[in-house]
Scaffold this active site. Structure first.
Site, PDB file in Angstrom:
ATOM      1  N   SER A 142      -9.188   4.040  -5.159  1.00  0.00           N
ATOM      2  CA  SER A 142      -8.384   2.900  -5.587  1.00  0.00           C
ATOM      3  C   SER A 142      -7.632   2.237  -4.440  1.00  0.00           C
ATOM      4  O   SER A 142      -6.962   1.241  -4.631  1.00  0.00           O
ATOM      5  CB  SER A 142      -7.399   3.348  -6.667  1.00  0.00           C
ATOM      6  OG  SER A 142      -6.716   4.500  -6.245  1.00  0.00           O
ATOM      7  N   HIS A 151      -4.089   0.412   8.133  1.00  0.00           N
ATOM      8  CA  HIS A 151      -4.611   0.155   6.795  1.00  0.00           C
ATOM      9  C   HIS A 151      -6.069  -0.306   6.825  1.00  0.00           C
ATOM     10  O   HIS A 151      -6.810  -0.119   5.866  1.00  0.00           O
ATOM     11  CB  HIS A 151      -3.732  -0.931   6.138  1.00  0.00           C
ATOM     12  CG  HIS A 151      -4.058  -1.200   4.698  1.00  0.00           C
ATOM     13  ND1 HIS A 151      -3.724  -0.332   3.687  1.00  0.00           N
ATOM     14  CD2 HIS A 151      -4.694  -2.242   4.094  1.00  0.00           C
ATOM     15  CE1 HIS A 151      -4.130  -0.833   2.514  1.00  0.00           C
ATOM     16  NE2 HIS A 151      -4.718  -1.985   2.740  1.00  0.00           N
ATOM     17  N   CYS A 163       0.839  -1.208   0.000  1.00  0.00           N
ATOM     18  CA  CYS A 163       0.000   0.000   0.000  1.00  0.00           C
ATOM     19  C   CYS A 163       0.870   1.252   0.000  1.00  0.00           C
ATOM     20  O   CYS A 163       1.737   1.402   0.861  1.00  0.00           O
ATOM     21  CB  CYS A 163      -0.909  -0.017   1.231  1.00  0.00           C
ATOM     22  SG  CYS A 163      -1.681   1.579   1.580  1.00  0.00           S
ATOM     23  N   ASN A 184     -13.440  10.249  -1.046  1.00  0.00           N
ATOM     24  CA  ASN A 184     -14.092   9.232  -1.873  1.00  0.00           C
ATOM     25  C   ASN A 184     -13.855   7.910  -1.187  1.00  0.00           C
ATOM     26  O   ASN A 184     -12.717   7.493  -1.029  1.00  0.00           O
ATOM     27  CB  ASN A 184     -13.480   9.182  -3.282  1.00  0.00           C
ATOM     28  CG  ASN A 184     -13.760  10.428  -4.083  1.00  0.00           C
ATOM     29  OD1 ASN A 184     -14.834  11.011  -3.973  1.00  0.00           O
ATOM     30  ND2 ASN A 184     -12.805  10.852  -4.894  1.00  0.00           N
ATOM     31  N   GLN A 227      -9.044  13.744   0.574  1.00  0.00           N
ATOM     32  CA  GLN A 227      -8.256  14.640  -0.255  1.00  0.00           C
ATOM     33  C   GLN A 227      -8.609  16.086   0.043  1.00  0.00           C
ATOM     34  O   GLN A 227      -9.666  16.374   0.602  1.00  0.00           O
ATOM     35  CB  GLN A 227      -8.533  14.380  -1.734  1.00  0.00           C
ATOM     36  CG  GLN A 227      -8.159  13.000  -2.221  1.00  0.00           C
ATOM     37  CD  GLN A 227      -8.211  12.912  -3.745  1.00  0.00           C
ATOM     38  OE1 GLN A 227      -7.657  13.762  -4.441  1.00  0.00           O
ATOM     39  NE2 GLN A 227      -8.880  11.909  -4.259  1.00  0.00           N
ATOM     40  N   HIS A 243      -8.378   7.434   3.751  1.00  0.00           N
ATOM     41  CA  HIS A 243      -7.785   8.725   3.377  1.00  0.00           C
ATOM     42  C   HIS A 243      -8.806   9.605   2.681  1.00  0.00           C
ATOM     43  O   HIS A 243      -9.792   9.131   2.141  1.00  0.00           O
ATOM     44  CB  HIS A 243      -6.578   8.513   2.457  1.00  0.00           C
ATOM     45  CG  HIS A 243      -6.942   8.040   1.072  1.00  0.00           C
ATOM     46  ND1 HIS A 243      -7.350   6.750   0.795  1.00  0.00           N
ATOM     47  CD2 HIS A 243      -6.988   8.693  -0.114  1.00  0.00           C
ATOM     48  CE1 HIS A 243      -7.612   6.627  -0.501  1.00  0.00           C
ATOM     49  NE2 HIS A 243      -7.408   7.789  -1.081  1.00  0.00           N
ATOM     50  N   CYS A 270       0.500   3.336   3.488  1.00  0.00           N
ATOM     51  CA  CYS A 270       0.909   2.833   4.806  1.00  0.00           C
ATOM     52  C   CYS A 270       2.241   3.468   5.248  1.00  0.00           C
ATOM     53  O   CYS A 270       3.070   3.822   4.404  1.00  0.00           O
ATOM     54  CB  CYS A 270       1.049   1.309   4.760  1.00  0.00           C
ATOM     55  SG  CYS A 270      -0.512   0.436   5.033  1.00  0.00           S
ATOM     56  N   HIS A 273      -6.968   2.015   2.152  1.00  0.00           N
ATOM     57  CA  HIS A 273      -6.348   2.714   3.290  1.00  0.00           C
ATOM     58  C   HIS A 273      -7.135   4.001   3.535  1.00  0.00           C
ATOM     59  O   HIS A 273      -7.330   4.792   2.617  1.00  0.00           O
ATOM     60  CB  HIS A 273      -4.877   3.027   2.993  1.00  0.00           C
ATOM     61  CG  HIS A 273      -4.115   3.444   4.211  1.00  0.00           C
ATOM     62  ND1 HIS A 273      -3.101   2.695   4.757  1.00  0.00           N
ATOM     63  CD2 HIS A 273      -4.272   4.523   5.029  1.00  0.00           C
ATOM     64  CE1 HIS A 273      -2.643   3.306   5.845  1.00  0.00           C
ATOM     65  NE2 HIS A 273      -3.347   4.411   6.029  1.00  0.00           N
TER      66      HIS A 273
HETATM   67  O1  G1P Z   1      -7.713  11.544  -7.019  1.00  0.00           O
HETATM   68  P1  G1P Z   1      -8.105  10.109  -7.205  1.00  0.00           P
HETATM   69  O2  G1P Z   1      -8.587   9.459  -5.949  1.00  0.00           O
HETATM   70  O3  G1P Z   1      -7.069   9.300  -7.931  1.00  0.00           O
HETATM   71  O4  G1P Z   1      -9.356  10.175  -8.218  1.00  0.00           O
HETATM   72  C1  G1P Z   1     -10.708  10.133  -7.865  1.00  0.00           C
HETATM   73  O5  G1P Z   1     -11.143  11.352  -7.272  1.00  0.00           O
HETATM   74  C2  G1P Z   1     -11.055  12.526  -8.087  1.00  0.00           C
HETATM   75  C3  G1P Z   1     -11.646  13.685  -7.334  1.00  0.00           C
HETATM   76  O6  G1P Z   1     -13.000  13.495  -7.011  1.00  0.00           O
HETATM   77  C4  G1P Z   1     -11.724  12.308  -9.440  1.00  0.00           C
HETATM   78  O7  G1P Z   1     -11.426  13.395 -10.286  1.00  0.00           O
HETATM   79  C5  G1P Z   1     -11.292  11.011 -10.118  1.00  0.00           C
HETATM   80  O8  G1P Z   1     -12.064  10.790 -11.284  1.00  0.00           O
HETATM   81  C6  G1P Z   1     -11.469   9.850  -9.143  1.00  0.00           C
HETATM   82  O9  G1P Z   1     -11.027   8.639  -9.736  1.00  0.00           O
END
Ligand code: G1P
Ligand code: G1P
Lengths: 351, 351
Positions: free
Chosen positions: A164, A116, A52, A156, A171, A169, A55, A167
């Site tokens: 993806s 994780h 990961c 997300n 943004q 997290h 981590c 873990h």
């Molecule tokens: O930044 P990440 O997690 O790779 O990407 C994810 O979140 C982003 C922000 O909402 C989006 O623009 C991407 O399409 C999504 O796959």
């Protein structure tokens, strides 16, 4: 001819935050589902995953090593949607159809825990308070940068939401312009404040507490509710009772109360379908453009895609993209279901 | 400090149809993908499927038998989002926060072909002309109903777009109100028309034909292009060259030209990733409220979710839901890719 029954008849509801309508079809939840099912991972995650990139101690895509962090850990996104470069731009040709302007910004990733395998509902209140402190610090640091006028904190969660890595997290995308949805919200908040000398959400929360039927959780300082105009089946909003316009203005008690309601709400979410419940969430609060913004009122949106089970989501597609958002279950029904769910995480009962 | 390069630098573009911005991150397409992959069916479909509720002669959920139809076939949706019942509603209490009103409407399903295995790009021009005639008839019939003020024709294609049956079909949702997206578009079209005495899209198409770089297909009567403000990676719009405001005002030549561009565009889509390309599409045209609407200009939107391959889609999640739509490849680049793809369907080469 029959009298309008909001619990049974198809109708539209108005969202005063962004001035848009939503189509509500209470009867439609009954239709059978033969479409796509989501794959939900039921795999037990390890506390530490050597592969990961989030981590502690591991190597990221850019070759850098994560520190042996003990609480949360913040780093610049290696594949940011915006860049920090200052761009020279002469807006002399104001073209009607080809209107574009450069955008400056910074994207960061916030690891919520060194573990994780832990998501928000499984963390201790003290750990969530720590995440809130991290959000406060980032909001301050990023907001202090001269060209940053808006700081968007979001998460997300789950592969169905494009995440993806399991873990835990979130943004932060900080930028020079107000993003479209925030600008719409600000316009509504401002015109309400100018007229009433109170924030729209202060009055809305009062009206919801009085009505009762859409409240999911209430504590001394926050309310979690399914908005009257929610579009996602189990969409919720956490709103502060006090008209506080940004996370850095929380009192110590408010921070603790916010941590508690975050844990409770996400626990209920997980308990709904006995799964790690996917969603996108994010905080809407005052821009960092240096103005006072008394119209702003702290709130956090949760947009979860699931509709019927851990694997059947609501598709916002044809009609929704071309016409209008549409929902198949009333917000009152969703709130009732969430309200009645236990505050104790289903996994802690199994163990 | 560097000069703004729209092909390389992060920027925002303005959509004059709905007055919203989109964030464009040209450099971001390079990031690696470790997230969710879609399952795309590669299974050869039979011409007739005895278990399909849309095939000729088969039984539907409500127990009714489909006729042995030979071209297209239209029926009322058994699980409609709206109902035809007239509802008595007294709008005496105009509540600021709890604003709702009943909505009357009709939902229909349009089977494009008796063949279970054919999608638009694989049909003959004459068959597509027949679908266009069906759309014209439905627009007229539904539009003539007194309480129907808007007729939304759309298609959800592919399981990733919530479509549960591969039998080629679209939908029509007709209703008393203008849906949110249509109302926004109408406001923009109207204010442009009032100012310029020409439709916004007439001038836009001219500007795009002059610029050239976002055009995918052009014939005598229609243009397929990637809008300057497109949000989906391979989003396109088919626009009539003439300022015709609804599908029932097409000349015979225009109907044929529309059928041709529909076949060409969807063929290019399938050829992009050698797959039956998923999308939601829909027609925006004049409301059926009895007014003239000279500001309206026929166009059809295509919103396809795929980004990198037949299995990797663009996730419109956290930042996009809370902030603003964001794209990872420029519209000019997408248009160039689509333009260079063959008009001959990949499956016809294999056979
Ligand atoms: O930044 P990440 O997690 O790779 O990407 C994810 O979140 C982003 C922000 O909402 C989006 O623009 C991407 O399409 C999504 O796959
Ligand atoms: O009517 P269908 O095909 O069953 O349903 C599909 O399209 C509808 C209209 O866009 C959406 O509301 C549904 O979420 C989607 O699953």
């Amino acid at each position: 001819m029959k009298n309008f029954d909001i619990n049974e008849d198809p109708h539209r509801r108005f969202n005063p935050l962004i001035n848009e309508w939503v189509l509500v079809s209470p009867h439609r939840a009954k239709r059978p589902w033969q479409g796509q099912n989501e794959t939900i991972s039921t795999e037990e995650l390890p506390k530490y995953d050597p592969t990961c990139y989030l981590c502690p101690g591991n190597v990221r895509a850019n070759g850098m090593n994560n520190p042996q962090y003990e609480n949360s850990f913040v780093f610049e996104n290696d594949f940011a949607a915006m860049k920090q470069d200052e761009i020279i731009f002469e807006d002399d040709i104001k073209h009607t159809f080809f209107k574009a302007k450069p955008e400056q910004g910074i994207s960061r990733v916030v690891c919520f825990s060194p573990r994780h395998d832990l998501t928000l509902p499984e963390m201790e209140i003290a750990d969530i308070e720590n995440i809130i402190r991290t959000w406060q610090k980032e909001y301050t640091d990023l907001g202090n940068i001269k060209y940053i006028n808006h700081v968007q904190i979001f998460e997300n969660k789950g592969s169905v939401m494009g995440c993806s890595n399991p873990h835990p997290h979130g943004q932060i995308w900080a930028q020079s312009s107000l993003p479209t949805q925030v600008e719409k919200t600000q316009n509504s908040l401002k015109s309400y404040f100018d007229k009433n000398d109170k924030t729209l959400l202060e009055d809305y929360v009062k009206a919801e507490l009085k009505a009762g039927e859409r409240i999911v959780i209430e504590n001394d300082h926050f309310v979690a509710l399914v908005p009257f105009w929610a579009i996602w089946p189990y969409e919720t909003m956490i709103v502060s009772k006090r008209a506080v316009n940004k996370i850095t203005n929380f009192t110590v008690e408010e921070s603790t109360a916010f941590a508690k309601i975050l844990k409770q709400l996400t626990t209920k979410y997980d308990n709904l379908f006995n799964t790690s419940f996917p969603y996108s969430s994010g905080i809407h609060q005052s821009p960092t453009d240096g103005l006072l913004h008394p119209e702003w009122h702290f709130h956090m949106h949760f947009y979860p895609p699931l509709l019927r089970s851990a694997t059947v989501k609501k598709f916002m597609v044809g009609y929704e993209m071309l016409g209008e958002s549409q929902r198949d279950i009333t917000p009152e029904k969703s709130a009732e279901i969430l309200r009645q769910l236990s505050d104790v995480h289903y996994k802690s009962l199994v163990k």
